[in-house]
Motif scaffolding. Structure first.
Motif, short mmCIF file in Angstrom:
data_model
loop_
_atom_site.label_atom_id
_atom_site.label_comp_id
_atom_site.label_asym_id
_atom_site.label_seq_id
_atom_site.Cartn_x
_atom_site.Cartn_y
_atom_site.Cartn_z
N SER A 105 -124.99 23.84 73.46
CA SER A 105 -126.25 23.80 72.70
C SER A 105 -127.37 24.49 73.48
CB SER A 105 -126.63 22.35 72.41
OG SER A 105 -125.60 21.68 71.75
N ALA A 106 -127.46 24.20 74.78
CA ALA A 106 -128.55 24.76 75.58
C ALA A 106 -128.41 26.27 75.71
CB ALA A 106 -128.58 24.11 76.96
N VAL A 107 -127.20 26.75 75.98
CA VAL A 107 -127.01 28.19 76.14
C VAL A 107 -127.30 28.92 74.84
CG1 VAL A 107 -125.31 29.99 76.60
CG2 VAL A 107 -125.34 27.93 78.02
N ALA A 108 -126.80 28.41 73.73
CA ALA A 108 -127.04 29.05 72.43
C ALA A 108 -128.53 29.03 72.09
CB ALA A 108 -126.23 28.36 71.34
N PHE A 109 -129.18 27.89 72.32
CA PHE A 109 -130.60 27.75 71.99
C PHE A 109 -131.45 28.69 72.83
CE2 PHE A 109 -134.71 25.76 72.90
CZ PHE A 109 -135.22 25.60 71.63
N ILE A 110 -131.24 28.72 74.14
CA ILE A 110 -132.05 29.56 75.02
C ILE A 110 -131.81 31.04 74.74
CG2 ILE A 110 -132.44 30.21 77.42
CD1 ILE A 110 -131.85 27.31 78.18
N THR A 111 -130.55 31.39 74.55
CA THR A 111 -130.22 32.79 74.29
C THR A 111 -130.89 33.29 73.02
OG1 THR A 111 -128.08 32.54 75.39
CG2 THR A 111 -128.34 34.42 73.91
N LEU A 112 -130.78 32.52 71.94
CA LEU A 112 -131.40 32.93 70.69
C LEU A 112 -132.93 32.92 70.78
CD1 LEU A 112 -129.17 31.25 67.97
CD2 LEU A 112 -129.37 33.68 68.49
N THR A 113 -133.48 31.94 71.47
CA THR A 113 -134.93 31.88 71.61
C THR A 113 -135.47 33.13 72.29
OG1 THR A 113 -134.93 29.45 71.72
CG2 THR A 113 -136.84 30.59 72.64
N LEU A 114 -134.81 33.56 73.37
CA LEU A 114 -135.27 34.76 74.06
C LEU A 114 -135.11 36.00 73.19
CD1 LEU A 114 -133.86 34.14 77.66
CD2 LEU A 114 -136.22 33.90 76.87
N GLY A 115 -133.98 36.10 72.51
CA GLY A 115 -133.75 37.27 71.66
C GLY A 115 -134.73 37.34 70.51
N LEU A 427 -122.66 25.19 58.36
CA LEU A 427 -124.05 25.61 58.30
C LEU A 427 -124.99 24.61 58.95
CD1 LEU A 427 -124.31 27.13 54.71
CD2 LEU A 427 -124.61 28.34 56.87
N ALA A 428 -124.68 23.34 58.85
CA ALA A 428 -125.55 22.32 59.44
C ALA A 428 -125.75 22.58 60.92
CB ALA A 428 -124.96 20.93 59.20
N GLU A 429 -124.68 22.91 61.61
CA GLU A 429 -124.75 23.14 63.04
C GLU A 429 -125.44 24.46 63.37
OE1 GLU A 429 -121.19 23.42 66.02
OE2 GLU A 429 -121.51 21.32 65.47
N SER A 430 -125.04 25.53 62.67
CA SER A 430 -125.61 26.85 62.98
C SER A 430 -127.09 26.93 62.61
CB SER A 430 -124.83 27.94 62.27
OG SER A 430 -124.92 27.80 60.87
N LEU A 431 -127.44 26.38 61.43
CA LEU A 431 -128.85 26.41 61.03
C LEU A 431 -129.70 25.56 61.95
CD1 LEU A 431 -128.60 26.29 57.13
CD2 LEU A 431 -129.35 28.22 58.55
N LEU A 432 -129.18 24.44 62.38
CA LEU A 432 -129.94 23.57 63.28
C LEU A 432 -130.29 24.31 64.57
CD1 LEU A 432 -131.05 20.70 63.63
CD2 LEU A 432 -128.89 20.09 64.73
N SER A 436 -134.15 26.03 64.93
CA SER A 436 -134.92 25.44 66.03
C SER A 436 -135.22 26.50 67.09
CB SER A 436 -134.14 24.28 66.65
OG SER A 436 -132.89 24.71 67.16
N ALA A 437 -134.28 27.42 67.33
CA ALA A 437 -134.54 28.52 68.27
C ALA A 437 -135.63 29.42 67.73
CB ALA A 437 -133.26 29.31 68.53
N ALA A 438 -135.64 29.67 66.41
CA ALA A 438 -136.69 30.50 65.82
C ALA A 438 -138.05 29.84 65.96
CB ALA A 438 -136.37 30.77 64.35
#
Length: 914
Positions: A105-115, A427-432, A436-438
């Motif tokens: 969760s942390a890696v996916a969230f941080i990576t998308l947030t930066l991108g 979708l629940a997992e990916s959209l969450l 949230s990263a957006a």
């Protein structure tokens, strides 16, 4: 009676169309059989009973279709009603699942947030500068009118509109609802506080109509105010009205005291009203954030006389239904009549020799120019590549997670979950994560925009308007939504039958062949995109280094520059102005810490914005020669010494000024064109015609000077003295000069206070304008390249880090997936080198494919960048090779940890786990 498919207790299977149809058939068949059985019990034969019931039922298939349609409609309503509940349940499940797998969760969230944050911040800049319309009513109908010309020795230039050209266009055009011209300059204001230089817009009254200007207080300028001989009036900008006069409404009707005389203040402009860009010959250092403090009328005389000078920007508002192309055709037609209408100003020879043209184009395009949008789109494309790399990284993570949860998906499918339910699950997992990263990216982008503005060059128009507004927020959320839907729906393409999935799950959780190919494709794509980013960043960095290695022909270290404007009412003759400058220069030289002082036109501020035709004594230009049009700055004694500009021959001094020797200095490149193969010293030169009876005398030659820009050719210029050819001239360039002061053993900016005090003692009406160091001027001249290099480097580093994470993940998953195979190999005697070779070869194979694609992409991108990267002849193979080596080193570092873990695989446990 048929009861249809059996349902497990406590499990409600989703109602698909086939199940609805089966249920309807079963229910109708049940009623049919019940009625037949009842008639049989009453004594009828079965055949007669079925015939009787069938006749009573009527059109059996039609009833079944209607009933099925009703059930399907009811089911859709129930599904819509329960979707929120289902999604909420899946979201709660997703929150718990993501909480259990915090690393994922942390890696996916941080990576998308930066991108997302990087692309959102750059989108905010592109939106505010390039996409957003100009802040004028009906901005899409505004056009600029300028004169492109090919200046001999200087190349393509855009000149402004001449006064005669303005009247010609205004009276004869058929495309403009209103047309006007303006120029901008500095003007010293002496009342309302200490004397200061304000930005003044000198406009025709029609400019107000073109820009749809409205007053906040009082009135605007009228046609009578713009008539020749009218009393001078001024309109204050709202911002200047607040800053200088404290927002006092009684200022309307009072006088504005300036260095050019007294103006009656008749009104205040509405807030935010300004010119779209400075005048054509304004300093190129003042393109961004350009504001207007005071608006005054030009008061041009329609009767002339008219000259071939072009100091004004033309702006027009198109009539309804008129296109820019139509306006261009109309302007071209009017240009053909310039020679007929103004024979004393224009000739057919001039139009031909200078390729003198007229250009009408959208005002926004004129404000932005041609290179700025390309540069910003290039940088936006770079951060989009970072976003793609981040997306590929997260897609890899989701792919691994999907592979590991195939058994769970198989169980759900076997229990009757259809694609809709599985879509909600994924979708629940990916959209969450993505949304949230957006949301977090919006906050990070807000800080990133502030960082971009801190390093962005001031030459970017409309930069002050860059904020994180709703288009940028919508962009971030849209990116998050698209990524969430894509990552959530992708697993649906790989759903299999429940039996196949469960059978595969029973043998273990090995990665499928398709899954491995997708992972390798994503990582290879990351490598390719990263190499492109690194290569482009290296190309820009190399360009910046080349630019900094160009010697401008002067020494910018330890030099302070500032402007001085003399009030004309007090210094109304050339002699008075020269006397002030001589006394002030002597006072500067006497200040502690001053090594040399002089005044002239500052390099990189104004050169190339305009030109003046020069003539040589005794040798008129032939029909096959082009009349040179060059920069003609004024140079006061001490100017060349303060900037350490090398002069061959001698440098004019105050003796030349007092004795009116008319000593001038020319640059070598101009001297070579005027007197090829001859010594220019002693030659006569002037700008007042080839039949002049008085000439300036060349006493010195500057061998090398790039005063326009470091990436421009050597400057053709004549440095004229303070004294004009005629002693009776009232007003000259001596009333507005830029001083340069070379400091000795002190910080140049530390001299500001003492210089300001000296000016105040000599004349309190003469302000010190915009003190800055020459090093800052130099940095500003290359700020555009520096800005691109910094942003491209940041994008490259982010791409490199994300690619390293992706490669690490690929290697780690490869080791985990091939753990049984590695165990077997070790059990059969494979050594450590064999195991390392197995792991690293698999990773390097993917990397090499990505590098090959990346090399092709980098070379193609280099060709696209060639046109606006200084010194670039395409992408250098050496730069691409360096980027490939860096990526290979990162691959080895990222793969080393998982590879070492492969060496520690226990063969027995690995084989048993298989």
């Amino acid at each position: 009676m048929s009861e249809g498919p059996k349902r497990a207790k406590g499990i409600e299977l989703p109602r698909t169309k086939s199940r609805i149809d089966a249920d309807v058939r079963a229910e109708m068949q049940f009623h049919f059989e019940e009625r037949v059985a009842e008639l049989v019990r009453d004594g009828a034969t079965r055949e007669a009973a079925e015939a009787d019931v069938r006749s009573r039922f009527g059109d059996y298939e039609e009833y079944r279709r209607v009933t099925r349609d009703i059930d399907e409609q009811t089911d859709r309503q129930l599904r819509r009603a329960s979707f929120i509940s289902t999604l909420g349940r899946e979201l709660r499940h997703a929150v718990r699942a993501l909480a259990r797998h915090r690393t994922f969760s942390a890696v996916a969230f941080i990576t998308l947030t930066l991108g997302i944050a990087s692309s959102t911040a750059m989108f905010a800049v592109v939106d505010a500068v390039v996409l957003r319309p100009l802040p004028y009513t009906g901005a899409d109908r505004l056009v600029s009118v300028l004169h492109p010309a090919t200046v001999p020795g200087s190349g393509e230039r855009r000149w402004g509109v001449s006064p005669g050209g303005f009247f010609h266009i205004q009276q004869h055009n058929r495309v403009f609802a209103s047309f006007g011209i303006y120029a901008s300059s500095g003007l010293t204001v002496t009342n309302g506080g200490d004397a200061e230089v304000a930005q003044i817009a000198r406009i025709t009254q029609s400019v107000q109509d073109v820009l749809s200007a409205t007053p906040a207080l009082g009135r605007l300028m009228s046609a009578e105010d713009d008539a020749p001989g009218a009393a001078p009036v001024a309109v204050l900008s709202y911002e200047y009205f607040q800053r200088r006069f404290g927002g006092d409404p009684t200022v309307v009707g009072r006088n504005l005291e300036t260095s050019s005389g007294t103006f009656e203040i008749v009104g205040v402009m509405r807030s935010g009203m300004t010119l779209p860009m400075p005048g054509p010959f304004a300093s190129t250092a003042n393109l961004a954030g350009f504001g207007v403090d005071v608006w005054t009328a030009l008061r041009l005389n329609p009767a002339g006389p008219f000259y071939n000078n072009h100091p004004f920007v033309g702006v027009g508002r198109l009539r309804d239904g008129v296109t820019v192309d139509a306006a261009q055709r109309d302007m071209t037609g009017l240009l053909t009549r310039f020679v007929e209408w103004m024979p004393n100003a224009y000739s057919a020879g001039f139009l031909s020799q200078y390729n003198f043209r007229i250009e009408a184009r959208p005002l926004r395009d004129a404000v932005l120019g041609e290179e700025l949008p390309r540069a910003l789109w290039m940088l936006f494309a770079a951060v989009l590549l970072v976003l793609l790399i981040a997306t590929a990284n997260v897609a890899n993570l989701f792919l691994v997670r999907t592979e590991l949860r195939r058994h769970e998906a198989g169980v759900r499918t076997a229990l009757g979950a259809d694609r809709t339910h599985m879509a909600a699950h994924y979708l629940a997992e990916s959209l969450l994560i993505c949304l949230s990263a957006a949301g977090a990216a919006v906050l990070v982008a807000h800080l990133a925009v502030r960082g971009v503005l801190a390093i962005a060059p001031t030459s970017i128009p409309r930069l002050a308007q860059v904020t994180l507004e709703w288009p940028a927020v919508a962009f971030a959320l849209a990116v998050g939504l698209v990524l969430g839907l894509s990552l959530g729906l992708a697993p649906l393409a790989r759903l299999r039958s429940s039996i196949t999935t469960l059978r595969e799950g029973a043998r273990g959780s090995t990665t499928s062949v398709a899954g491995r190919w997708v992972r390798q494709l994503l990582v290879g794509g990351q490598v390719a995109l990263t190499l492109m980013l690194l290569s482009c960043g290296a190309l820009l960095l190399n360009s910046a280094q080349r630019l900094r290695n160009v010697h401008p022909g002067f020494d910018a270290t330890d030099v302070l520059a500032f402007g001085v404007e003399l009030p004309f009412r007090e210094f109304d003759t050339r002699a008075k102005g020269i006397a002030f400058h001589r006394e002030f220069a002597a006072g500067l030289a006497a200040l502690p810490g001053v090594a040399a002082a002089g005044a002239g036109q500052l390099p990189f501020e104004g050169y190339g914005t305009g030109c003046t035709v020069v003539f040589r004594e005794g040798r008129p230009f032939g029909a096959d020669e082009q009349t040179p049009c060059v920069s003609t700055p004024t140079a006061m004694p001490g100017f060349f010494e303060a900037l350490r500009i090398q002069v061959q021959g001698r440098i004019p001094d105050w003796g030349d000024v007092g004795g009116r020797t008319q000593a001038a200095v020319v640059t070598r490149v101009l001297a070579t064109r005027l007197w090829p193969g001859e010594d220019p010293i002693g030659k006569g030169i002037a700008s007042n015609g080839s039949d002049s009876d008085v000439w300036y005398r060349v006493v010195g030659v500057v061998p090398n000077l790039r005063a326009e820009a470091l990436d421009a050719d050597e400057t053709e210029a004549v440095f004229y003295p303070l004294t004009g050819l005629r002693s009776d001239t009232l007003r000259t360039g001596s009333d507005d000069l830029t001083y340069v002061v070379r400091a000795r053993d002190v910080d140049p900016l530390s001299l500001v206070a003492s210089i300001r005090s000296l000016l105040r003692e000599m004349n309190p009406l003469v302000p010190m304008d915009e003190p800055r160091t020459m090093e800052a001027v130099m940095a500003r001249s290359v700020a555009g390249v520096t800005f691109s290099v910094v942003l491209m480097s940041i994008a490259g580093m982010m791409g490199l880090v994300l690619s390293a994470v992706g490669l690490y993940g690929l290697t780690a998953h490869l080791v985990a997936a091939r753990r049984p195979e590695i165990g077997v190999r070790i059990a059969m005697g494979a050594g450590k080198g064999d195991v390392l070779r197995l792991v690293l070869t698999s990773v390097l194979r993917v990397t090499m494919v990505g590098l090959v694609v990346g090399i092709a992409g980098a070379l193609a991108t280099g060709r696209l960048m060639q046109g606006f990267v200084f010194g670039a002849q395409g992408m250098s193979a050496a730069l691409v090779a360096m980027g490939a080596v860096v990526i290979l080193l990162i691959v080895l570092v990222a793969s080393w940890g998982p590879a070492l873990r492969a060496l520690r695989v226990d063969p027995v446990e690995a084989i048993r786990g298989a």
